[in-house]
Design an enzyme around this catalytic site. Sequence first.
Site, PDB file in Angstrom:
ATOM      1  N   ALA A   1      17.803  11.660 -41.117  1.00  0.00           N
ATOM      2  CA  ALA A   1      18.664  10.510 -41.387  1.00  0.00           C
ATOM      3  C   ALA A   1      18.533   9.992 -42.809  1.00  0.00           C
ATOM      4  O   ALA A   1      19.313   9.165 -43.229  1.00  0.00           O
ATOM      5  CB  ALA A   1      18.343   9.370 -40.419  1.00  0.00           C
TER       6      ALA A   1
ATOM      7  N   LYS B   1      24.448   7.088 -36.566  1.00  0.00           N
ATOM      8  CA  LYS B   1      24.226   5.679 -36.229  1.00  0.00           C
ATOM      9  C   LYS B   1      25.509   5.021 -35.722  1.00  0.00           C
ATOM     10  O   LYS B   1      25.487   4.213 -34.786  1.00  0.00           O
ATOM     11  CB  LYS B   1      23.704   4.922 -37.449  1.00  0.00           C
ATOM     12  CG  LYS B   1      22.309   5.300 -37.904  1.00  0.00           C
ATOM     13  CD  LYS B   1      21.927   4.522 -39.146  1.00  0.00           C
ATOM     14  CE  LYS B   1      20.461   4.726 -39.520  1.00  0.00           C
ATOM     15  NZ  LYS B   1      20.148   6.109 -39.931  1.00  0.00           N
TER      16      LYS B   1
ATOM     17  N   MET C   1      23.980  13.484 -40.062  1.00  0.00           N
ATOM     18  CA  MET C   1      22.942  12.594 -40.564  1.00  0.00           C
ATOM     19  C   MET C   1      23.178  11.168 -40.058  1.00  0.00           C
ATOM     20  O   MET C   1      23.375  10.957 -38.880  1.00  0.00           O
ATOM     21  CB  MET C   1      22.859  12.699 -42.084  1.00  0.00           C
ATOM     22  CG  MET C   1      22.768  14.142 -42.547  1.00  0.00           C
ATOM     23  SD  MET C   1      21.452  14.463 -43.673  1.00  0.00           S
ATOM     24  CE  MET C   1      21.669  16.261 -43.861  1.00  0.00           C
ATOM     25  N   SER C   2      23.203  10.173 -40.939  1.00  0.00           N
ATOM     26  CA  SER C   2      23.275   8.788 -40.467  1.00  0.00           C
ATOM     27  C   SER C   2      24.646   8.350 -39.989  1.00  0.00           C
ATOM     28  O   SER C   2      24.786   7.226 -39.499  1.00  0.00           O
ATOM     29  CB  SER C   2      22.772   7.825 -41.544  1.00  0.00           C
ATOM     30  OG  SER C   2      21.368   7.928 -41.658  1.00  0.00           O
ATOM     31  N   VAL C   3      25.651   9.208 -40.097  1.00  0.00           N
ATOM     32  CA  VAL C   3      26.904   8.940 -39.377  1.00  0.00           C
ATOM     33  C   VAL C   3      26.596   8.836 -37.876  1.00  0.00           C
ATOM     34  O   VAL C   3      27.292   8.154 -37.123  1.00  0.00           O
ATOM     35  CB  VAL C   3      27.949  10.033 -39.669  1.00  0.00           C
ATOM     36  CG1 VAL C   3      29.125   9.968 -38.709  1.00  0.00           C
ATOM     37  CG2 VAL C   3      28.453   9.908 -41.113  1.00  0.00           C
TER      38      VAL C   3
END
Length: 441
Positions: free
Chosen positions: A13, A153, A149-151
């Site tokens: 992340a 979230k 990755m942090s998408v």
Amino acid sequence: MKNIFFALGTILAFGKIASAQNFPDARQSDPNALGWMQGFPPEKSKVVSAADGSFFEFPAIRYSVNHMREFYPTRGVPASREKPFTFKTKIDPNIDKIKFTPWDSDEEITWEDSLAKNYTDGIIIVHKGKIVYEKYFAGLKPEGLHSAMSVSKSFAGTLAAILVAQGKLNADALVTDYIPELKGSGYEGATVRQVMDMRTAISYSENYSDPNAEVWAYALAGNVFRPANYQGPKNYYEYLPTLKKIPGKNHGDEFGYKTVNTELLGWIISRATGKGIAELLSEMVWQPMGANFDAYYNVDPAGIAMAGGGLSLNLRDMAAFGEMMLRGGKLGSKQVIPFEAANDIATGGTESEVRAAQEAFAKGGEYPKLEGWSYRDMWWRTNNSHGAYMARGVHGQAIYIDPAAQMVIVRFASTYLASNKYIDPLSIPAYEAVAEYLMTR
């Protein structure tokens, strides 16, 4: 140092800090040209590994983002087994010629030139429900899966917003109402809403230059590769109760981007429903949306999906997800998720809630270039005149939704610059320039 490499391998992340050294450009770092993991067996110099962290070093990361399940255990997110959703396509060749000025420059560049500068692996632009632009690079194929990755979230935040809209999750409840195991931890006294909006006062640093930063303990807790003498938490759920509160700080006061909040949200969602987030994403979004390809989450040693950054998925499916959000939770003729959930994300809540979120975002001080922005339901809100909002992941992952332009842009990338602080000056004005152009079409 070896322990650092073990930890680094699982921080999907976050990524790493860019150094001052010169990196190969997009063409030079193309994984096909470099020959990563080619041959039977590959040459020793062409092998990348999660065990030593080399799979996440640039330029090897340009290969790894398309092959995450080959490095770590995963849990699937089944796609639709009935009629899948398909876009109509009407490619606009003029988009490549659109010019804009990056924030940190006085010189215009074209949209086409910006793709290589951002090490773009794949990009789709949807306008008024049709794909008007679609390109792939660096080994990514139209049928491929890529780390978001942090998408990730924002997918977790969307699940939470759905459950709130359905009355199955109380955003005003205390975290400890759902997770009593966190009594006595830094999360005691925080509400679910404060977790969803990254406004907890948890003492947690993602400063990679600090060997004592909490990010390393978090990484080791979730890593399947650990030193033989490791005695710490064995999974994410064991790690979260160890976190402390910042002395003198109150939950809710300011925005602080902390991936552990998303791991906690995933736990809360699972505790409220009795199901893991991979199963929930499939049941509540991926299958009813008509996703074409199974997605998957990386999991920790206890099989817990990494809610904060472990999702890999197909680019067209991500575009369909963005289009569904743009249309108030509806895709085609089907209402996939409750309008109330999609609208809460799109609007940021009530006017007073938006103002409070903007004040908290500014007070956090993490993103000074994102003036006027806010954060809600694990989504980033620009609060610009178009009402644009987005999901963001390090190394260039993005879903950018512009309601005024009826536009969705989705991008996978693998730039050596991990943080969006470095990527935004080139990316955000590019998205805005395309939106302005499409509003004339």
